[in-house]
Design a protein around this motif. Structure first.
Motif, mmCIF file in Angstrom:
data_model
loop_
_atom_site.group_PDB
_atom_site.id
_atom_site.type_symbol
_atom_site.label_atom_id
_atom_site.label_comp_id
_atom_site.label_asym_id
_atom_site.label_seq_id
_atom_site.Cartn_x
_atom_site.Cartn_y
_atom_site.Cartn_z
ATOM 1 N N GLN A 189 0.836 -1.206 0.000
ATOM 2 C CA GLN A 189 0.000 0.000 0.000
ATOM 3 C C GLN A 189 0.873 1.259 0.000
ATOM 4 O OE1 GLN A 189 -3.151 0.143 2.856
ATOM 5 N NE2 GLN A 189 -4.013 -1.838 2.277
ATOM 6 N N ASP A 190 2.048 1.168 0.585
ATOM 7 C CA ASP A 190 2.960 2.318 0.592
ATOM 8 C C ASP A 190 3.540 2.584 -0.795
ATOM 9 O OD1 ASP A 190 4.338 1.510 3.884
ATOM 10 O OD2 ASP A 190 2.572 2.692 3.289
ATOM 11 N N ASP A 191 3.396 1.637 -1.697
ATOM 12 C CA ASP A 191 3.942 1.781 -3.059
ATOM 13 C C ASP A 191 2.880 2.175 -4.072
ATOM 14 O OD1 ASP A 191 6.341 -0.963 -2.684
ATOM 15 O OD2 ASP A 191 6.535 1.209 -2.308
ATOM 16 N N VAL A 192 1.706 2.595 -3.592
ATOM 17 C CA VAL A 192 0.637 3.056 -4.491
ATOM 18 C C VAL A 192 0.278 4.484 -4.105
ATOM 19 C CG1 VAL A 192 -1.703 2.658 -5.341
ATOM 20 C CG2 VAL A 192 -0.247 0.701 -4.733
ATOM 21 N N THR A 193 0.457 5.422 -5.042
ATOM 22 C CA THR A 193 0.184 6.842 -4.794
ATOM 23 C C THR A 193 -0.901 7.323 -5.750
ATOM 24 O OG1 THR A 193 2.491 7.186 -4.149
ATOM 25 C CG2 THR A 193 1.198 9.153 -4.719
ATOM 26 N N VAL A 194 -1.943 7.965 -5.203
ATOM 27 C CA VAL A 194 -3.086 8.410 -6.006
ATOM 28 C C VAL A 194 -3.111 9.927 -6.086
ATOM 29 C CG1 VAL A 194 -5.608 8.426 -6.225
ATOM 30 C CG2 VAL A 194 -4.428 6.385 -5.347
ATOM 31 N N ALA A 195 -3.232 10.459 -7.308
ATOM 32 C CA ALA A 195 -3.391 11.903 -7.521
ATOM 33 C C ALA A 195 -4.718 12.147 -8.230
ATOM 34 C CB ALA A 195 -2.247 12.454 -8.369
ATOM 35 N N TRP A 196 -5.568 13.000 -7.652
ATOM 36 C CA TRP A 196 -6.842 13.367 -8.253
ATOM 37 C C TRP A 196 -6.667 14.635 -9.091
ATOM 38 C CZ3 TRP A 196 -11.518 10.805 -8.079
ATOM 39 C CH2 TRP A 196 -11.628 9.765 -7.169
ATOM 40 N N VAL A 197 -7.269 14.640 -10.274
ATOM 41 C CA VAL A 197 -7.251 15.832 -11.135
ATOM 42 C C VAL A 197 -8.697 16.206 -11.455
ATOM 43 C CG1 VAL A 197 -4.987 15.326 -12.112
ATOM 44 C CG2 VAL A 197 -7.061 14.417 -13.236
ATOM 45 N N PRO A 198 -8.958 17.445 -11.890
ATOM 46 C CA PRO A 198 -10.349 17.866 -12.119
ATOM 47 C C PRO A 198 -11.094 17.042 -13.170
ATOM 48 C CG PRO A 198 -8.909 19.767 -12.008
ATOM 49 C CD PRO A 198 -8.019 18.560 -12.019
ATOM 50 N N GLY A 199 -10.417 16.832 -14.316
ATOM 51 C CA GLY A 199 -11.055 16.086 -15.399
ATOM 52 C C GLY A 199 -10.017 15.334 -16.205
ATOM 53 N N ALA A 200 -10.487 14.532 -17.143
ATOM 54 C CA ALA A 200 -9.571 13.694 -17.928
ATOM 55 C C ALA A 200 -8.554 14.526 -18.696
ATOM 56 C CB ALA A 200 -10.380 12.836 -18.896
ATOM 57 N N PHE A 201 -8.969 15.733 -19.106
ATOM 58 C CA PHE A 201 -8.056 16.588 -19.875
ATOM 59 C C PHE A 201 -6.787 16.912 -19.080
ATOM 60 C CE2 PHE A 201 -7.459 19.251 -23.549
ATOM 61 C CZ PHE A 201 -6.628 20.278 -23.113
ATOM 62 N N GLU A 202 -6.882 16.938 -17.773
ATOM 63 C CA GLU A 202 -5.742 17.267 -16.905
ATOM 64 C C GLU A 202 -4.860 16.064 -16.577
ATOM 65 O OE1 GLU A 202 -8.912 18.634 -16.216
ATOM 66 O OE2 GLU A 202 -8.152 20.420 -17.226
ATOM 67 N N ILE A 203 -5.274 14.876 -16.981
ATOM 68 C CA ILE A 203 -4.512 13.670 -16.641
ATOM 69 C C ILE A 203 -3.094 13.682 -17.199
ATOM 70 C CG2 ILE A 203 -4.354 11.189 -17.088
ATOM 71 C CD1 ILE A 203 -7.379 11.019 -16.676
ATOM 72 N N PRO A 204 -2.881 13.958 -18.483
ATOM 73 C CA PRO A 204 -1.520 13.832 -19.042
ATOM 74 C C PRO A 204 -0.464 14.675 -18.341
ATOM 75 C CG PRO A 204 -3.123 13.924 -20.818
ATOM 76 C CD PRO A 204 -3.881 14.258 -19.560
ATOM 77 N N LEU A 205 -0.796 15.886 -17.934
ATOM 78 C CA LEU A 205 0.188 16.760 -17.286
ATOM 79 C C LEU A 205 0.672 16.150 -15.972
ATOM 80 C CD1 LEU A 205 1.779 19.390 -16.965
ATOM 81 C CD2 LEU A 205 -0.276 20.423 -15.979
ATOM 82 N N VAL A 206 -0.267 15.701 -15.148
ATOM 83 C CA VAL A 206 0.089 15.118 -13.853
ATOM 84 C C VAL A 206 0.760 13.766 -14.053
ATOM 85 C CG1 VAL A 206 -0.838 14.281 -11.659
ATOM 86 C CG2 VAL A 206 -1.682 16.414 -12.652
ATOM 87 N N ALA A 207 0.307 13.013 -15.050
ATOM 88 C CA ALA A 207 0.939 11.727 -15.344
ATOM 89 C C ALA A 207 2.394 11.933 -15.729
ATOM 90 C CB ALA A 207 0.188 11.018 -16.464
ATOM 91 N N LYS A 208 2.667 12.990 -16.531
ATOM 92 C CA LYS A 208 4.041 13.248 -16.947
ATOM 93 C C LYS A 208 4.902 13.639 -15.761
ATOM 94 C CE LYS A 208 6.868 15.627 -20.361
ATOM 95 N NZ LYS A 208 6.886 16.435 -21.612
ATOM 96 N N LYS A 209 4.353 14.490 -14.903
ATOM 97 C CA LYS A 209 5.112 14.929 -13.713
ATOM 98 C C LYS A 209 5.467 13.727 -12.837
ATOM 99 C CE LYS A 209 6.171 18.318 -10.638
ATOM 100 N NZ LYS A 209 7.055 19.476 -10.849
ATOM 101 N N MET A 210 4.528 12.819 -12.652
ATOM 102 C CA MET A 210 4.789 11.648 -11.817
ATOM 103 C C MET A 210 5.766 10.697 -12.511
ATOM 104 S SD MET A 210 1.011 11.050 -10.137
ATOM 105 C CE MET A 210 1.442 10.468 -8.487
ATOM 106 N N ALA A 211 5.594 10.515 -13.816
ATOM 107 C CA ALA A 211 6.491 9.620 -14.556
ATOM 108 C C ALA A 211 7.922 10.128 -14.534
ATOM 109 C CB ALA A 211 6.003 9.477 -15.996
#
Ligand SMILES: Nc1c(NC[C@H](O)[C@H](O)[C@H](O)CO)[nH]c(=O)[nH]c1=O
Ligand SMILES: CC(=O)[C@@H](O)COP(=O)(O)O
Length: 154
Positions: free
Chosen positions: A46-68
């Motif tokens: 569970q410590d190896d799973v991190t969840v980030a909420w974004v407003p909508g699907a359009f915002e997913i790629p930016l946060v996904a890139k930052k995390m990647a």
């Protein structure tokens, strides 16, 4: 005899980021539950799973890139639900999210999994969030586990 490399379905020791959209949360929360349950059932900590909420699907790629790019995760799972309305907005959101998620994986080398449900109506979304057609969050988590394990073997 050819040498075969394949990803096994063990999440043990692997680190996962999940980016989930809050738009259509009635659906996306079910996708998230399916993904987390699948990771846990395949021995992810569970410590190896991190969840980030974004407003909508359009915002997913930016946060996904930052995390990647953070070098903290072995795979990024992207979850959302884009349901067609009465204008062409659906097409623009779907196009940008799918292109954006694919670009994150290719540009960072971190498996970035497209777990965004894109449907014509709410019924189709419900069917893919843990009912008749399964759970796309579960499917995305399985792909993340396999790809993360495969890439560390190549
Ligand atoms: N209609 C849906 C949206 N629209 C919102 C966009 O994703 C975005 O948040 C907004 O355009 C601001 O940039 N988002 C979904 O996830 N699902 C939809 O059905
Ligand atoms: C996918 C969307 O952006 C959509 O739900 C928005 O609805 P509408 O096209 O009726 O504005």
């Amino acid at each position: 005899m050819a040498k075969i490399i394949e990803g096994h379905l063990s999440a043990k020791g692997l680190r996962f980021a999940i980016v989930v959209a809050r738009f259509n949360e009635f659906i996306t929360s079910k996708l998230l539950s399916g993904a987390i349950d699948t990771l846990n059932r395949h021995d992810a900590s569970q410590d190896d799973v991190t969840v980030a909420w974004v407003p909508g699907a359009f915002e997913i790629p930016l946060v996904a890139k930052k995390m990647a790019q953070s070098d903290k995760y072995d795979a990024v799972i992207c979850l959302g639900a884009v349901i067609r309305g009465s204008t062409t907005h659906y097409d623009y959101v779907c196009n940008e999210v799918s292109k954006g998620v694919a670009a994150v994986g290719l540009s960072t080398g971190v498996p970035t999994i497209f777990g965004v449900v894109t449907t014509e109506n709410i019924e189709q979304a419900i069917e893919r969030a843990g009912t008749k057609v399964g759970n796309k969050g579960t499917d995305a988590a399985m792909s993340a586990i396999e790809m993360a394990d495969l890439l560390r073997k190549i």
